[in-house]
Design a protein around this motif. Structure first.
Motif, PDB file in Angstrom:
ATOM      1  N   ILE A 111     -58.465   0.015   6.792  1.00  0.00           N
ATOM      2  CA  ILE A 111     -59.186  -1.141   7.336  1.00  0.00           C
ATOM      3  C   ILE A 111     -59.981  -1.852   6.244  1.00  0.00           C
ATOM      4  CG2 ILE A 111     -59.376  -0.137   9.642  1.00  0.00           C
ATOM      5  CD1 ILE A 111     -62.260   0.591   8.991  1.00  0.00           C
ATOM      6  N   ASN A 112     -60.069  -1.240   5.062  1.00  0.00           N
ATOM      7  CA  ASN A 112     -60.812  -1.833   3.943  1.00  0.00           C
ATOM      8  C   ASN A 112     -59.900  -2.556   2.951  1.00  0.00           C
ATOM      9  OD1 ASN A 112     -63.485  -0.727   4.661  1.00  0.00           O
ATOM     10  ND2 ASN A 112     -62.537   1.242   4.201  1.00  0.00           N
ATOM     11  N   ARG A 113     -58.665  -2.762   3.321  1.00  0.00           N
ATOM     12  CA  ARG A 113     -57.734  -3.459   2.462  1.00  0.00           C
ATOM     13  C   ARG A 113     -58.123  -4.936   2.303  1.00  0.00           C
ATOM     14  NH1 ARG A 113     -54.018  -1.399  -1.124  1.00  0.00           N
ATOM     15  NH2 ARG A 113     -52.598   0.085  -0.176  1.00  0.00           N
ATOM     16  N   ILE A 114     -57.821  -5.487   1.121  1.00  0.00           N
ATOM     17  CA  ILE A 114     -58.019  -6.909   0.861  1.00  0.00           C
ATOM     18  C   ILE A 114     -56.656  -7.592   0.982  1.00  0.00           C
ATOM     19  CG2 ILE A 114     -58.823  -8.638  -0.791  1.00  0.00           C
ATOM     20  CD1 ILE A 114     -60.499  -6.466  -2.116  1.00  0.00           C
ATOM     21  N   TRP A 115     -56.515  -8.464   1.977  1.00  0.00           N
ATOM     22  CA  TRP A 115     -55.239  -9.116   2.242  1.00  0.00           C
ATOM     23  C   TRP A 115     -55.236 -10.519   1.628  1.00  0.00           C
ATOM     24  CZ3 TRP A 115     -51.088  -6.898   4.937  1.00  0.00           C
ATOM     25  CH2 TRP A 115     -51.341  -5.627   5.464  1.00  0.00           C
ATOM     26  N   VAL A 116     -54.384 -10.705   0.632  1.00  0.00           N
ATOM     27  CA  VAL A 116     -54.256 -11.994  -0.043  1.00  0.00           C
ATOM     28  C   VAL A 116     -52.787 -12.222  -0.394  1.00  0.00           C
ATOM     29  CG1 VAL A 116     -56.596 -12.009  -1.022  1.00  0.00           C
ATOM     30  CG2 VAL A 116     -54.729 -10.907  -2.267  1.00  0.00           C
ATOM     31  N   VAL A 117     -52.492 -13.418  -0.882  1.00  0.00           N
ATOM     32  CA  VAL A 117     -51.144 -13.726  -1.369  1.00  0.00           C
ATOM     33  C   VAL A 117     -51.092 -13.387  -2.853  1.00  0.00           C
ATOM     34  CG1 VAL A 117     -49.422 -15.533  -1.746  1.00  0.00           C
ATOM     35  CG2 VAL A 117     -50.809 -15.534   0.347  1.00  0.00           C
ATOM     36  N   ARG A 118     -50.026 -12.702  -3.271  1.00  0.00           N
ATOM     37  CA  ARG A 118     -49.902 -12.318  -4.673  1.00  0.00           C
ATOM     38  C   ARG A 118     -49.733 -13.543  -5.564  1.00  0.00           C
ATOM     39  NH1 ARG A 118     -45.121  -8.058  -4.223  1.00  0.00           N
ATOM     40  NH2 ARG A 118     -44.525  -9.600  -2.650  1.00  0.00           N
ATOM     41  N   SER A 119     -50.439 -13.529  -6.684  1.00  0.00           N
ATOM     42  CA  SER A 119     -50.414 -14.650  -7.615  1.00  0.00           C
ATOM     43  C   SER A 119     -49.818 -14.227  -8.948  1.00  0.00           C
ATOM     44  CB  SER A 119     -51.833 -15.187  -7.832  1.00  0.00           C
ATOM     45  OG  SER A 119     -51.838 -16.179  -8.841  1.00  0.00           O
ATOM     46  N   LEU A 120     -49.038 -15.131  -9.550  1.00  0.00           N
ATOM     47  CA  LEU A 120     -48.476 -14.906 -10.882  1.00  0.00           C
ATOM     48  C   LEU A 120     -49.241 -15.683 -11.941  1.00  0.00           C
ATOM     49  CD1 LEU A 120     -44.656 -14.991 -10.055  1.00  0.00           C
ATOM     50  CD2 LEU A 120     -46.120 -12.998 -10.381  1.00  0.00           C
ATOM     51  N   GLY A 121     -50.360 -16.283 -11.546  1.00  0.00           N
ATOM     52  CA  GLY A 121     -51.181 -17.020 -12.504  1.00  0.00           C
ATOM     53  C   GLY A 121     -50.942 -18.521 -12.444  1.00  0.00           C
ATOM     54  N   ILE A 122     -51.411 -19.206 -13.479  1.00  0.00           N
ATOM     55  CA  ILE A 122     -51.338 -20.666 -13.557  1.00  0.00           C
ATOM     56  C   ILE A 122     -50.135 -21.085 -14.397  1.00  0.00           C
ATOM     57  CG2 ILE A 122     -52.585 -22.757 -14.165  1.00  0.00           C
ATOM     58  CD1 ILE A 122     -53.820 -21.063 -11.894  1.00  0.00           C
ATOM     59  N   ASP A 123     -49.346 -22.006 -13.854  1.00  0.00           N
ATOM     60  CA  ASP A 123     -48.188 -22.529 -14.568  1.00  0.00           C
ATOM     61  C   ASP A 123     -48.662 -23.399 -15.740  1.00  0.00           C
ATOM     62  OD1 ASP A 123     -45.853 -23.635 -15.469  1.00  0.00           O
ATOM     63  OD2 ASP A 123     -45.165 -24.324 -13.505  1.00  0.00           O
ATOM     64  N   PRO A 124     -48.361 -23.031 -16.996  1.00  0.00           N
ATOM     65  CA  PRO A 124     -48.835 -23.803 -18.152  1.00  0.00           C
ATOM     66  C   PRO A 124     -48.307 -25.230 -18.195  1.00  0.00           C
ATOM     67  CG  PRO A 124     -48.058 -21.630 -18.834  1.00  0.00           C
ATOM     68  CD  PRO A 124     -47.614 -21.825 -17.413  1.00  0.00           C
ATOM     69  N   SER A 125     -47.194 -25.482 -17.509  1.00  0.00           N
ATOM     70  CA  SER A 125     -46.603 -26.820 -17.556  1.00  0.00           C
ATOM     71  C   SER A 125     -47.191 -27.771 -16.528  1.00  0.00           C
ATOM     72  CB  SER A 125     -45.085 -26.734 -17.359  1.00  0.00           C
ATOM     73  OG  SER A 125     -44.779 -26.157 -16.097  1.00  0.00           O
ATOM     74  N   THR A 126     -47.710 -27.255 -15.423  1.00  0.00           N
ATOM     75  CA  THR A 126     -48.235 -28.126 -14.363  1.00  0.00           C
ATOM     76  C   THR A 126     -49.708 -27.892 -14.045  1.00  0.00           C
ATOM     77  OG1 THR A 126     -47.589 -26.581 -12.607  1.00  0.00           O
ATOM     78  CG2 THR A 126     -45.944 -28.212 -13.322  1.00  0.00           C
ATOM     79  N   GLY A 127     -50.231 -26.740 -14.366  1.00  0.00           N
ATOM     80  CA  GLY A 127     -51.617 -26.426 -14.030  1.00  0.00           C
ATOM     81  C   GLY A 127     -51.793 -25.961 -12.601  1.00  0.00           C
TER      82      GLY A 127
END
Length: 309
Positions: A111-127
């Protein structure tokens, strides 16, 4: 002393948070069947003791590890999962909520899990931010259907360290608290950098660390926000390992009685004790974030005088 525990709680209750406009901040709801198991350790020893000089030094350490698992969830929690997902997807509702990650209740998970969408970071070409869907595909669109557990706010180990020293009426007591192995969602970074209102004063990282040039790697999205013009929502980019070490209290005291101060008896007293106490002297953490208004970090100092007749 070492202890192992395992507890199965049926029809356990949890507090469901409501919008302030409804007139109630929260209400209890049946969550389902919850299992907790873990270990507790307690160690205490005396490194030094001298009865002739009324001197002693004691040290005690304790720690605990707990894991919880939802064995069965109620229908109310299944409905709450849909409500929370809708609130995180809807622009207006997410804004009112502060774009915070909301809980998801799933059998077999904590019940203590953090639910988020996985991110691969910021695209250097578009920001713009690149997300990872549940099926492993890359996308530039945040969707609640891709919410997955990406951390746990329950520390793997936490506890306290206490030490007390006394010598001929003088006394020193100190307490430390620690925890490590858990995660936290750094709301400060999301609020003060990417979701900062550019019409007002903003954190200096808004200008220095956000993407502003094609081909340059950056920690935060460009000022134009994402490709759809929406604010940043909860992603794994803001989930960080939290390890803390805090000095809770430090107390200095001196106790005068018939054995070390003859004039105490002349005054018709049994003993006199003066003490100086300090709280929250320092707080070390692997995560830099605001602690909030509910319990702000504030050093406290107090002086006490105890007289016994």
């Amino acid at each position: 002393r070492a202890e192992y525990f395992q507890k199965l709680t049926k029809n356990s209750l949890t507090q469901i948070t409501l919008a302030p406009s409804l007139g109630f901040s929260s209400y209890p709801e049946n969550m389902g069947t919850l299992e907790n198991k873990g270990v507790e350790l307690n160690i205490a020893f005396i490194p030094y003791q001298n009865t002739e000089k009324s001197a002693y030094w004691t040290v005690s350490l304790n720690g605990s590890h707990n894991t919880d698992k939802l064995k069965k969830i109620s229908e109310a929690m299944r409905s709450m999962n849909e409500v929370n997902a809708d609130q995180m997807s809807d622009v207006e509702l997410a804004k009112k909520n502060g774009y915070k990650p909301l809980p998801q209740y799933e059998e077999g998970e904590s019940i203590n899990r953090i639910w988020v969408v996985r991110s691969l970071g910021i695209d250097p070409s578009t920001g713009a931010e690149i997300f990872l869907k549940r099926n492993g595909e890359m996308t530039g669109q945040w969707e609640a259907v891709d919410l997955v557990p990406c951390g746990n706010t329950e520390s793997k180990w936490q506890g306290n360290i206490n030490s007390s020293f006394s010598y001929k009426g003088f006394g020193v007591n100190v307490n430390f608290a620690y925890k490590f192995g858990g995660q936290v969602f750094n709301q400060t970074l999301m609020d003060k950098v990417e979701n900062a209102d550019l019409m007002y004063n903003a954190d200096k990282r808004v200008l220095r660390l956000r993407w502003n040039e094609v081909g340059v790697a950056a920690r935060y999205k460009g000022l134009s926000k994402d490709v759809n013009g929406a604010a940043t929502k909860a992603s794994s980019r803001f989930v960080m390992d939290e390890n803390t070490f805090r000095m809770g209290t430090l107390s200095l005291s001196y106790r005068m009685d018939k054995t070390n101060a003859r004039y105490v008896d002349r005054w018709g007293l049994s003993s006199v004790k003066v003490a100086f106490n300090m709280e929250d002297l320092f707080y070390l953490s692997s995560v830099k974030q605001e602690r909030g208004l509910s319990y702000p970090f504030a050093r406290q100092f107090s002086f006490s005088l105890n007289v016994a007749f």
